[in-house]
Design an enzyme around this catalytic site. Structure first.
Site, PDB file in Angstrom:
ATOM      1  N   LYS A 178      47.531  76.449  54.035  1.00  8.36           N
ATOM      2  CA  LYS A 178      47.638  75.048  54.487  1.00  8.36           C
ATOM      3  C   LYS A 178      46.793  75.087  55.673  1.00  8.36           C
ATOM      4  CE  LYS A 178      49.721  71.695  57.462  1.00  8.36           C
ATOM      5  NZ  LYS A 178      48.142  72.430  57.949  1.00  8.36           N
ATOM      6  N   GLU A 252      54.993  82.023  64.996  1.00 12.34           N
ATOM      7  CA  GLU A 252      54.333  82.396  66.352  1.00 12.34           C
ATOM      8  C   GLU A 252      53.779  81.186  66.986  1.00 12.34           C
ATOM      9  OE1 GLU A 252      52.740  85.776  67.571  1.00 12.34           O
ATOM     10  OE2 GLU A 252      53.155  86.090  65.445  1.00 12.34           O
ATOM     11  N   CYS A 286      47.517  80.014  73.259  1.00 16.93           N
ATOM     12  CA  CYS A 286      48.307  80.544  73.231  1.00 16.93           C
ATOM     13  C   CYS A 286      48.894  81.867  73.607  1.00 16.93           C
ATOM     14  CB  CYS A 286      49.325  80.275  71.893  1.00 16.93           C
ATOM     15  SG  CYS A 286      48.540  81.863  70.571  1.00 16.93           S
ATOM     16  N   GLU A 386      53.305  73.548  78.023  1.00 11.34           N
ATOM     17  CA  GLU A 386      51.992  74.747  77.694  1.00 11.34           C
ATOM     18  C   GLU A 386      50.635  73.368  77.776  1.00 11.34           C
ATOM     19  OE1 GLU A 386      51.667  75.123  73.541  1.00 11.34           O
ATOM     20  OE2 GLU A 386      50.710  77.524  74.279  1.00 11.34           O
TER      21      GLU A 386
HETATM   22  P1  NAD Z   1      50.731  72.131  65.968  1.00 12.32           P
HETATM   23  O1  NAD Z   1      52.075  72.127  65.681  1.00 12.32           O
HETATM   24  O2  NAD Z   1      50.433  71.126  65.933  1.00 12.32           O
HETATM   25  O3  NAD Z   1      50.082  72.136  64.027  1.00 12.32           O
HETATM   26  C1  NAD Z   1      50.085  73.626  63.399  1.00 12.32           C
HETATM   27  C2  NAD Z   1      49.682  73.487  62.368  1.00 12.32           C
HETATM   28  O4  NAD Z   1      50.698  72.876  61.996  1.00 12.32           O
HETATM   29  C3  NAD Z   1      49.003  72.624  61.398  1.00 12.32           C
HETATM   30  O5  NAD Z   1      48.298  72.999  60.727  1.00 12.32           O
HETATM   31  C4  NAD Z   1      49.493  71.497  61.783  1.00 12.32           C
HETATM   32  O6  NAD Z   1      48.815  70.431  60.547  1.00 12.32           O
HETATM   33  C5  NAD Z   1      51.069  72.616  60.868  1.00 12.32           C
HETATM   34  N1  NAD Z   1      51.896  70.977  61.345  1.00 12.32           N
HETATM   35  C6  NAD Z   1      52.966  70.414  62.565  1.00 12.32           C
HETATM   36  N2  NAD Z   1      54.076  70.438  61.795  1.00 12.32           N
HETATM   37  C7  NAD Z   1      54.027  70.562  60.959  1.00 12.32           C
HETATM   38  C8  NAD Z   1      55.658  70.931  60.371  1.00 12.32           C
HETATM   39  N3  NAD Z   1      56.714  69.864  60.597  1.00 12.32           N
HETATM   40  N4  NAD Z   1      55.876  71.410  59.305  1.00 12.32           N
HETATM   41  C9  NAD Z   1      54.535  72.066  58.319  1.00 12.32           C
HETATM   42  N5  NAD Z   1      53.339  72.303  59.481  1.00 12.32           N
HETATM   43  C10 NAD Z   1      53.324  71.390  60.337  1.00 12.32           C
HETATM   44  O7  NAD Z   1      49.374  72.786  66.319  1.00 12.32           O
HETATM   45  P2  NAD Z   1      48.428  72.626  67.059  1.00 12.32           P
HETATM   46  O8  NAD Z   1      47.973  71.782  68.089  1.00 12.32           O
HETATM   47  O9  NAD Z   1      47.333  72.695  65.605  1.00 12.32           O
HETATM   48  O10 NAD Z   1      48.275  74.097  68.207  1.00 12.32           O
HETATM   49  C11 NAD Z   1      47.843  74.532  69.192  1.00 12.32           C
HETATM   50  C12 NAD Z   1      49.633  75.000  69.478  1.00 12.32           C
HETATM   51  O11 NAD Z   1      49.932  76.638  68.501  1.00 12.32           O
HETATM   52  C13 NAD Z   1      49.935  75.197  70.520  1.00 12.32           C
HETATM   53  O12 NAD Z   1      51.382  75.440  71.383  1.00 12.32           O
HETATM   54  C14 NAD Z   1      49.494  77.160  71.050  1.00 12.32           C
HETATM   55  O13 NAD Z   1      50.186  77.959  71.684  1.00 12.32           O
HETATM   56  C15 NAD Z   1      49.895  77.806  68.904  1.00 12.32           C
HETATM   57  N6  NAD Z   1      49.372  78.958  68.865  1.00 12.32           N
HETATM   58  C16 NAD Z   1      50.490  80.042  69.187  1.00 12.32           C
HETATM   59  C17 NAD Z   1      49.521  80.850  68.308  1.00 12.32           C
HETATM   60  C18 NAD Z   1      50.438  82.527  69.121  1.00 12.32           C
HETATM   61  O14 NAD Z   1      49.918  83.141  67.639  1.00 12.32           O
HETATM   62  N7  NAD Z   1      51.503  82.374  69.323  1.00 12.32           N
HETATM   63  C19 NAD Z   1      48.473  80.977  68.268  1.00 12.32           C
HETATM   64  C20 NAD Z   1      47.601  80.126  68.045  1.00 12.32           C
HETATM   65  C21 NAD Z   1      48.383  78.451  68.606  1.00 12.32           C
END
Ligand code: NAD
Length: 480
Positions: A178, A252, A286, A386
């Site tokens: 997704k 992650e 991240c 962050e």
């Molecule tokens: P986000 O959590 O808002 O969304 C990430 C994904 O999860 C999207 O596809 C979103 O549609 C989905 N999503 C959100 N809430 C959900 C839920 N309750 N159930 C199922 N799916 C859900 O994050 P973002 O703003 O898209 O990305 C940025 C974040 O990602 C930052 O916090 C960053 O640090 C983190 N990140 C971590 C890594 C890592 O490897 N640790 C890598 C890249 C990004």
């Protein structure tokens, strides 16, 4: 050429969406719509999970030998290698990463992951026989965990899909991906390559949708394991659902990593290194080292060097190969970063470069000014939360013990670096900072080794044999 799409990839074919909702993909640089794609509903997810379930329960993929699966994934890798430039441009267009970064990391790094996982799978102990302690032999098997739900974020979309898709495929799992609504275009190219590589129908299914539909996928009874990359807030919710259902889950999540600059560091090399370690992907990473720790005696020198480095970075059109910092992914992300810049000033930190306002000459697009704060206390919110943009905080330390204490004084534990003329002293610091990855005078992720977070940065690891193992269940068979 139009980038518009009208279908999802389900059961090996292009499937019409169940509903009529669409996503407009808006260029973060021009603010113009560059494509329209369908937005998935719970009914689309149900169809995708049903296809993945059938492919797992009845299809050939989980029943093929690891060698047979490796052959198909190798085909995929070879095809992927031929489309890196196209993939990089697509990702820069949809989410605004500088093409210089996309050509380095957004497309080649996922391909390097595929190759690394192929090497690991060739040597992986899929089935081994151990001599038991009770007089029998034990056959230990690593079997596929089942149907995987993979949920990536928008910032490094292919990077975070591939870290889940490839080990899932090699293990014999089937998968529903997704993608985030901000980055729906790159998965279409990926789907075309999977078909061409010969991945059987239903093994990979892709439905782009927002959070609520993502939550439906996580809770779906047909899913055996969830692999998530995204914010810590979403990760907590997903972990709670998986805990209740006893579903396998790997997370992650976010970070607030520290770069410790020791007094003997080569300052010019450190600044060059921090351009990448702290500001890669326009700070939307991240692992970004957004807390820069400098000793009190060297503090002003480090602040001045960092201010000069950041002020000299080229901000602008992501498609310009010289651009080092592009726009934020969306208006809400631009506003979030600006809110934190204002907050830092309210908390008493001093802007030495940047600050709120548009970068010179950029009247459109979701740009922010790359910003360096000095006089930051580690307890300030700009040092603890962050921000996910090009905003750095320089924090003073008394001695090395104090630097390690400050680095560890964080909810997160994802990454970090130390910059020093003495590699052994750097390794000593690396051993004391509680993060999943660490760099001495560099920050490069290596796909041969596990990647992931301590504390609120996640659970589990991706990459390396450890990352492959997350997609397997262990079975012990006792035989005479
Ligand atoms: P986000 O959590 O808002 O969304 C990430 C994904 O999860 C999207 O596809 C979103 O549609 C989905 N999503 C959100 N809430 C959900 C839920 N309750 N159930 C199922 N799916 C859900 O994050 P973002 O703003 O898209 O990305 C940025 C974040 O990602 C930052 O916090 C960053 O640090 C983190 N990140 C971590 C890594 C890592 O490897 N640790 C890598 C890249 C990004």
């Amino acid at each position: 050429m139009t980038l518009d799409r009208t279908a999802f990839f389900i059961d090996g074919d292009w499937a019409a969406p169940a509903g009529g909702d669409t996503i407009e993909v808006v260029s973060p640089h021009t603010e113009e719509v560059i494509a329209t794609v369908p937005e998935g509903s719970t009914a689309d997810v149900d169809a995708a999970v049903a296809a993945a379930r059938r492919a797992f329960d009845q299809g050939p993929w989980p029943r093929m030998s690891p060698e047979e699966r490796i052959e198909v994934v190798q085909n995929f890798s070879n095809l992927y290698a031929g489309r890196l430039g196209e993939m990089a441009e697509l990702i820069s267009a949809e989410m605004g990463a500088p093409l210089s970064f996309s050509n380095l990391a957004q497309a080649p790094a996922p391909w390097m992951q595929i190759e690394a996982f192929l090497g690991i799978a060739r040597a992986f102990p899929w089935e081994e026989t151990r001599t038991g302690v009770l007089g029998t032999d034990v056959v230990v098997r690593r079997e596929p965990v089942g149907v995987v739900a993979a949920i990536p974020p928008w910032n490094v979309p292919q990077f975070t899909i591939m870290s889940k898709l490839v080990p899932a495929l090699l293990s014999g799992c089937t998968i529903v991906v997704k993608p985030a609504p901000e980055t729906p275009l790159d998965p279409y190219l990926m789907a075309e390559l999977l078909v061409e590589a010969g991945v059987p129908n239903g093994v990979v299914n892709i439905v782009t949708a927002g959070r609520e539909v993502g939550a439906h996928l996580v809770a779906h009874a047909g899913v055996d394991k969830v692999a998530f990359t995204g914010s810590t807030a979403a990760g907590r919710k997903i972990a709670a659902v998986c805990g209740e259902q006893l579903k396998r889950v790997s997370l992650e999540l976010g970070g607030k990593s520290a770069a410790i600059v020791l007094d003997d560091a080569d300052l010019a090399a450190t600044m060059e290194g921090l351009k990448f370690a702290s500001l890669m992907n326009s700070g939307q990473a991240c692992v970004a080292q957004t807390r820069i720790l400098a000793s009190r005696s060297n503090y002003d020198t480090v602040v001045d060097a960092l201010a000069e480095t950041v002020a000299g970075m080229q901000v602008g059109d992501p498609m310009d190969p010289a651009t080092e910092i592009g726009p934020m992914v969306a208006q809400r992300q631009q506003e979030r970063v600006e809110k934190y810049i204002a907050l830092g000033q309210e908390e008493g930190a001093r802007v030495v470069v940047g600050g709120n306002g548009r970068p010179d000459g950029l009247d459109n697009g979701w740009y922010v000014r790359p910003t360096v704060f000095a006089d930051v206390d580690n307890r300030m919110r700009i040092a603890q939360e962050e921000i996910f943009g090009p905003v750095l905080s320089v924090i003073p330390y008394d001695d090395v013990d104090d630097a390690v204490r400050i680095a560890n004084d964080s909810e997160y534990g994802l990454a970090g670096t130390v910059w020093t003329g003495d590699v052994d002293a750097g390794l000593d610091v690396a051993r004391r900072v509680r993060t999943g990855t660490y760099g001495v005078n560099t920050y490069t992720m290596d796909f041969a080794a596990p990647f992931g977070g301590y504390k609120s940065s996640g659970i589990g690891r991706e990459f390396g044999p450890e990352g492959l193992a997350h997609y397997t269940e262990l079975k012990s068979i006792y035989k005479p």
